[in-house]
Design a protein around this motif. Structure first.
Motif, PDB file in Angstrom:
ATOM      1  N   GLY A   1      -2.757   5.332   0.412  1.00  0.00           N
ATOM      2  CA  GLY A   1      -3.793   4.388   0.729  1.00  0.00           C
ATOM      3  C   GLY A   1      -4.058   3.356  -0.467  1.00  0.00           C
ATOM      4  O   GLY A   1      -5.226   2.573  -0.197  1.00  0.00           O
TER       5      GLY A   1
ATOM      6  N   HIS B   1      -1.862   1.050   7.881  1.00  0.00           N
ATOM      7  CA  HIS B   1      -2.015   2.506   7.855  1.00  0.00           C
ATOM      8  C   HIS B   1      -1.136   3.202   8.777  1.00  0.00           C
ATOM      9  O   HIS B   1      -1.050   4.505   8.865  1.00  0.00           O
ATOM     10  CB  HIS B   1      -3.342   2.803   7.961  1.00  0.00           C
ATOM     11  CG  HIS B   1      -4.205   2.544   6.805  1.00  0.00           C
ATOM     12  ND1 HIS B   1      -4.226   2.599   5.624  1.00  0.00           N
ATOM     13  CD2 HIS B   1      -5.378   1.439   7.094  1.00  0.00           C
ATOM     14  CE1 HIS B   1      -5.185   2.236   4.829  1.00  0.00           C
ATOM     15  NE2 HIS B   1      -5.649   1.334   5.595  1.00  0.00           N
TER      16      HIS B   1
ATOM     17  N   ILE C   1       0.643  -1.071   0.006  1.00  0.00           N
ATOM     18  CA  ILE C   1      -0.023   0.156   0.007  1.00  0.00           C
ATOM     19  C   ILE C   1       0.671   1.204   0.015  1.00  0.00           C
ATOM     20  O   ILE C   1       1.957   1.290   0.629  1.00  0.00           O
ATOM     21  CB  ILE C   1      -0.875  -0.039   1.228  1.00  0.00           C
ATOM     22  CG1 ILE C   1      -2.005   1.208   1.137  1.00  0.00           C
ATOM     23  CG2 ILE C   1      -0.207   0.090   2.689  1.00  0.00           C
ATOM     24  CD1 ILE C   1      -3.060   0.944   2.194  1.00  0.00           C
TER      25      ILE C   1
ATOM     26  N   GLN D   1       1.376   5.683   0.298  1.00  0.00           N
ATOM     27  CA  GLN D   1       1.059   6.778   1.305  1.00  0.00           C
ATOM     28  C   GLN D   1      -0.453   7.286   1.126  1.00  0.00           C
ATOM     29  O   GLN D   1      -0.923   7.676   2.121  1.00  0.00           O
ATOM     30  CB  GLN D   1       2.118   7.672   1.416  1.00  0.00           C
ATOM     31  CG  GLN D   1       3.395   7.570   1.734  1.00  0.00           C
ATOM     32  CD  GLN D   1       4.420   8.320   1.841  1.00  0.00           C
ATOM     33  OE1 GLN D   1       4.721   9.070   2.941  1.00  0.00           O
ATOM     34  NE2 GLN D   1       5.136   8.692   0.729  1.00  0.00           N
TER      35      GLN D   1
ATOM     36  N   PRO E   1      -9.252   1.946   8.638  1.00  0.00           N
ATOM     37  CA  PRO E   1      -8.136   2.864   9.084  1.00  0.00           C
ATOM     38  C   PRO E   1      -7.610   2.148  10.368  1.00  0.00           C
ATOM     39  O   PRO E   1      -6.430   2.616  10.784  1.00  0.00           O
ATOM     40  CB  PRO E   1      -8.895   4.178   9.205  1.00  0.00           C
ATOM     41  CG  PRO E   1     -10.421   3.817   9.404  1.00  0.00           C
ATOM     42  CD  PRO E   1     -10.539   2.541   8.389  1.00  0.00           C
TER      43      PRO E   1
ATOM     44  N   GLY F   1     -11.837   3.002   0.081  1.00  0.00           N
ATOM     45  CA  GLY F   1     -10.605   2.695   1.074  1.00  0.00           C
ATOM     46  C   GLY F   1     -10.897   1.552   1.884  1.00  0.00           C
ATOM     47  O   GLY F   1     -11.764   1.033   2.210  1.00  0.00           O
ATOM     48  N   SER F   2      -9.793   1.249   2.516  1.00  0.00           N
ATOM     49  CA  SER F   2      -9.752   0.069   3.325  1.00  0.00           C
ATOM     50  C   SER F   2      -9.857   0.571   4.793  1.00  0.00           C
ATOM     51  O   SER F   2      -9.692   1.774   5.187  1.00  0.00           O
ATOM     52  CB  SER F   2      -8.514  -0.992   3.381  1.00  0.00           C
ATOM     53  OG  SER F   2      -7.140   0.009   3.454  1.00  0.00           O
TER      54      SER F   2
END
Length: 474
Positions: A335, A361, A331, A333, A356, A353-354
């Motif tokens: 995301g 992350h 991944i 920066q 957080p 998005g995945s």
């Protein structure tokens, strides 16, 4: 043996096995000593597989029990669930059980629906070009090449048996005790193909890591690249020169929509071959068990990068010699997931998005460390998740720097075979962080990091009270 505490429905797999053998239901049923009507019920998922039937499948057809651990329908159902989270389906109250039934009983129809949605997504993103595209029979509505190749590998469990075995055979043929593997491949290319390998030091800031001049048969490698990178590139060149016919035959069966997708997959197949040369299947699988999946020790042992090791761990899916099912991702920066594969029940989001709360992350803020996380997904499955940062740059003060985070993980039931779990208390429920795939399909109602409500759930806004999330999920 698959977990006996749950019923196993594998109708699609049994039907495909029978059809691959060109057997009628009557003949197939006779060979495993059940009635034709019983087999028909199994293939339509009206009956679960009994222990005696499973044993008969193994005995008569050498059926791999590992195939029952994670049916391909599980991956399809996750993809289907995420697609149905699109707001355009908000009025369609599709139950999770219906999704599972569709993915299990009609996998080809479900896959066709997913392909159709992907084309719809592409057209929706390019609304301004739709009219001209339709008039000119433009191919821009076809799936993006990288997405199509990604899905191709996804549904093959990231394992290409023919290429993997060819790479393993080749690796064994050039290996010499105590010799430098990079020197071995340099000598091989020179003596077998007349290729002269040159490590270029005149352009250390160049982003080019490999360049082959066909006229002079000269392979240029960047001297500023790591040893692992140059070893991989040497193996890649061998793959292009010796596995062309195999790669083309595999491409013919893949039936890609565009030439661009075929070209991307040709490169990906050559990459696959190279990775399997650097990390030969059986040797690497045995070493992984011996080192208890210590990434640094495995990298040192095979002259490989930790990313290469992680990727290879996720592809140990050979029948009869499967490794621990790992998920793997890379991944950036922003995301964006630039590489991904999961041999576990954990599937990555395809749109949006995945989660957080996932440790991938946070690894950018902890350079040089391997972050460990005990996590649990909404379905109750627990994972050991690893994440570490990776910086790629070429020589030069002002040279661009690329930063990624690598994620690797497995279900907690395998943690005893992984060195990174040794000092973690796996018995305390509060040690497991609740994570999900994406907010749109995550059913948790109490997550402080929620960005949007889950599809299919009613929300309530209290104008007299405000919490960390401005709505309550009913």
């Amino acid at each position: 043996m698959p977990n006996s505490s749950r019923k196993i429905f594998a109708g699609a797999r049994i039907r495909l096995l029978r059809q691959s053998l060109n057997l009628t239901q009557a003949v197939f049923a006779q060979q495993i000593s059940i009635s034709t009507s019983y087999l028909n019920q199994i293939e339509n998922n009206q009956r679960a597989l009994s222990g005696s039937v499973i044993l008969a499948l193994v005995d008569v057809f050498d059926f791999d029990l590992a195939e029952l651990a994670l049916d391909g329908a599980g991956k399809v159902s996750v993809d289907l669930q995420e697609v149905l989270s699109d707001p355009i389906f908000a009025e369609n109250d599709v139950l999770m059980q219906e999704i599972k039934v569709a993915a299990t009983n009609a996998p080809n129809v479900t896959k066709a629906f997913l392909d159709l949605y992907a084309m719809f997504q592409k057209s929706r993103e390019q609304l301004g070009k739709v009219d001209s595209a339709l008039k000119e029979n433009d191919t821009s509505l076809a799936p993006l090449p990288y997405e199509e190749v990604r899905d191709h590998f996804h549904y093959k469990d990231n394992y290409i048996d023919e290429l993997d075995r060819a790479a393993e055979t080749f690796a064994g043929s050039v290996k010499r005790a105590g010799a430098d593997r990079q020197a071995d491949l340099v000598d091989y290319l020179n003596h077998r193909h007349g290729v002269h390998v040159v490590l270029r030091k005149d352009k250390p800031s160049s982003s080019t890591i490999r360049s082959f001049e066909t006229a002079t048969k000269t392979l240029y490698l960047n001297a500023a690249s790591t040893k692992a990178t140059n070893l991989f590139q040497l193996a890649y060149q061998v793959g292009l020169m010796e596995q062309g016919s195999l790669i083309e035959s595999l491409l013919d069966t893949a039936d890609f929509h565009t030439q661009a997708a075929r070209d991307v997959c040709r490169m990906t197949y050559a990459n696959y071959f190279a990775g399997a040369v650097v990390l030969p299947y059986a040797e690497f699988a045995n070493a992984a068990k011996e080192e208890r999946h210590d990434l640094e020790k495995l990298g040192f042992r095979f002259d490989a990068s930790t990313e290469q090791v992680c990727h290879r761990l996720s592809s140990l899916q050979r029948g009869g010699n499967r490794g621990i099912p790992f998920y793997f991702l890379r991944i950036d920066q922003a995301g964006n997931i630039t590489k991904r594969h999961s041999a576990t029940s954990l599937q990555f989001t395809r749109f949006g998005g995945s989660c957080p709360l996932w440790n991938v992350h946070h690894a950018f803020q902890s350079p040089g460390e391997i972050l460990r996380q005990l996590a649990v997904t909404p379905d109750g499955v627990k994972y050991l998740s690893l994440a570490f940062d990776q910086t790629k740059r070429v020589a030069g003060f002002k040279s661009p720097v690329r930063k990624y985070v690598i994620g690797l993980g497995c279900e907690i039931k395998h943690a005893g075979h992984v060195v990174y779990a040794d000092d973690l208390d796996l018995t305390v429920e509060s040690n497991f962080d609740p994570i999900g795939s994406s907010c749109r399909i995550c059913e948790r109602t109490d997550c402080l990091q929620r960005s949007v409500p889950p599809i299919g759930k009613e929300i309530h806004v209290d104008h007299n009270a405000r919490g960390s999330v401005p709505f309550r999920i009913e």
